[in-house]
Scaffold this motif. Sequence first.
Motif, PDB file in Angstrom:
ATOM      1  N   ALA A  95       0.834  -1.205   0.000  1.00  0.00           N
ATOM      2  CA  ALA A  95       0.000   0.000   0.000  1.00  0.00           C
ATOM      3  C   ALA A  95       0.869   1.255   0.000  1.00  0.00           C
ATOM      4  N   LEU A  96       1.937   1.235   0.786  1.00  0.00           N
ATOM      5  CA  LEU A  96       2.854   2.377   0.804  1.00  0.00           C
ATOM      6  C   LEU A  96       3.496   2.570  -0.563  1.00  0.00           C
ATOM      7  N   ALA A  97       3.957   1.468  -1.177  1.00  0.00           N
ATOM      8  CA  ALA A  97       4.599   1.560  -2.484  1.00  0.00           C
ATOM      9  C   ALA A  97       3.635   2.112  -3.532  1.00  0.00           C
ATOM     10  N   ALA A  98       2.388   1.675  -3.498  1.00  0.00           N
ATOM     11  CA  ALA A  98       1.395   2.157  -4.456  1.00  0.00           C
ATOM     12  C   ALA A  98       1.128   3.642  -4.252  1.00  0.00           C
ATOM     13  N   ALA A  99       1.085   4.077  -2.979  1.00  0.00           N
ATOM     14  CA  ALA A  99       0.845   5.493  -2.694  1.00  0.00           C
ATOM     15  C   ALA A  99       2.018   6.353  -3.144  1.00  0.00           C
ATOM     16  N   TYR A 100       3.231   5.854  -2.961  1.00  0.00           N
ATOM     17  CA  TYR A 100       4.438   6.568  -3.408  1.00  0.00           C
ATOM     18  C   TYR A 100       4.376   6.786  -4.913  1.00  0.00           C
ATOM     19  N   ARG A 101       4.073   5.725  -5.638  1.00  0.00           N
ATOM     20  CA  ARG A 101       3.991   5.820  -7.100  1.00  0.00           C
ATOM     21  C   ARG A 101       2.856   6.741  -7.523  1.00  0.00           C
ATOM     22  N   ALA A 102       1.700   6.624  -6.882  1.00  0.00           N
ATOM     23  CA  ALA A 102       0.547   7.434  -7.268  1.00  0.00           C
ATOM     24  C   ALA A 102       0.841   8.920  -7.087  1.00  0.00           C
ATOM     25  N   TRP A 103       1.503   9.273  -5.982  1.00  0.00           N
ATOM     26  CA  TRP A 103       1.815  10.686  -5.748  1.00  0.00           C
ATOM     27  C   TRP A 103       2.779  11.207  -6.807  1.00  0.00           C
ATOM     28  N   ALA A 179      16.938  -0.595   9.124  1.00  0.00           N
ATOM     29  CA  ALA A 179      17.356   0.581   8.367  1.00  0.00           C
ATOM     30  C   ALA A 179      17.795   0.182   6.959  1.00  0.00           C
ATOM     31  N   LEU A 180      18.499  -0.952   6.848  1.00  0.00           N
ATOM     32  CA  LEU A 180      18.925  -1.424   5.528  1.00  0.00           C
ATOM     33  C   LEU A 180      17.717  -1.761   4.663  1.00  0.00           C
ATOM     34  N   GLN A 181      16.730  -2.432   5.229  1.00  0.00           N
ATOM     35  CA  GLN A 181      15.508  -2.719   4.476  1.00  0.00           C
ATOM     36  C   GLN A 181      14.876  -1.436   3.955  1.00  0.00           C
ATOM     37  N   ALA A 182      14.810  -0.428   4.817  1.00  0.00           N
ATOM     38  CA  ALA A 182      14.185   0.833   4.430  1.00  0.00           C
ATOM     39  C   ALA A 182      14.936   1.486   3.277  1.00  0.00           C
ATOM     40  N   VAL A 183      16.257   1.518   3.364  1.00  0.00           N
ATOM     41  CA  VAL A 183      17.058   2.146   2.308  1.00  0.00           C
ATOM     42  C   VAL A 183      16.935   1.364   1.009  1.00  0.00           C
ATOM     43  N   ARG A 184      16.965   0.038   1.091  1.00  0.00           N
ATOM     44  CA  ARG A 184      16.840  -0.777  -0.125  1.00  0.00           C
ATOM     45  C   ARG A 184      15.476  -0.586  -0.779  1.00  0.00           C
ATOM     46  N   LEU A 185      14.419  -0.588   0.022  1.00  0.00           N
ATOM     47  CA  LEU A 185      13.089  -0.449  -0.552  1.00  0.00           C
ATOM     48  C   LEU A 185      12.908   0.944  -1.149  1.00  0.00           C
ATOM     49  N   TRP A 186      13.337   1.974  -0.427  1.00  0.00           N
ATOM     50  CA  TRP A 186      13.235   3.339  -0.955  1.00  0.00           C
ATOM     51  C   TRP A 186      14.009   3.464  -2.273  1.00  0.00           C
ATOM     52  N   SER A 187      15.203   2.890  -2.327  1.00  0.00           N
ATOM     53  CA  SER A 187      16.012   2.971  -3.540  1.00  0.00           C
ATOM     54  C   SER A 187      15.300   2.314  -4.723  1.00  0.00           C
ATOM     55  N   ARG A 188      14.682   1.184  -4.483  1.00  0.00           N
ATOM     56  CA  ARG A 188      13.993   0.481  -5.568  1.00  0.00           C
ATOM     57  C   ARG A 188      12.725   1.216  -6.002  1.00  0.00           C
ATOM     58  N   LEU A 189      11.973   1.710  -5.037  1.00  0.00           N
ATOM     59  CA  LEU A 189      10.779   2.486  -5.390  1.00  0.00           C
ATOM     60  C   LEU A 189      11.176   3.711  -6.207  1.00  0.00           C
TER      61      LEU A 189
END
Length: 221
Positions: A95-103, A179-189
């Motif tokens: 849901a967060l990833a979809a909202a990031y893309r939608a914005w 923190a690593l998960q967060a950075v990796r996910l943010w980078s990919r998004l």
Amino acid sequence: MQETAGGRAEQKARTREEIKRAALRRLREGGPGAVSVNALGKEIGLTGPAVYRHFASRDELLTELIVDAYGDLAAELRAAVEAARRRSRPGRVAALAAAYRAWALREPHRYRLLFSAPLPGYDAQSEPLVAASQAAMDVLVELLAAPGPPAPAPPRALGTQLGGWARRRGVGHVEPATALQAVRLWSRLHGLVSLEIEGNFASMGLDVEALLRLEADDVVG
């Protein structure tokens, strides 16, 4: 009737918002280079010096637009996670990833401001901007810190760097693995969305939403 201090403050706030709305229109139509103080003044019926009484420079105006954009993005992400609170953690991440893309798709001119210097010589890593960016990252970090499968630990040196980053940004309670998960996910998004808003997937006929889900699942699945 003499104008009160409160009335003057309200008028100043309204004028600042009008200047920012005009700047966003020019940003949408022509990019950061189109945000000219004199052009903004003409558009809203002010002289250049009058605009400078509200924003000391074009860089100051752009900085406020960027801070506003980070705040709006963070609010969108938090609302999406809250709306999905009854779902599993992977479901909330999706849901967060979809909202990031939608914005980003809805506000590409503002999204582009967040991750590169809008003009030569502009300091895109100034402390006010780094601090503003943390609001969106906090939503992601909080979500990934919720109960779920343990994340792989980072290599020692990287773990130390991630721990230092978390402490500097006020989230020192977060484990380096999270923190690593967060950075990796943010980078990919960010990578996928940036490519999409620049039209790089158009000729490939790919479902970017599906790609986004795969990337999120790969990091937290």
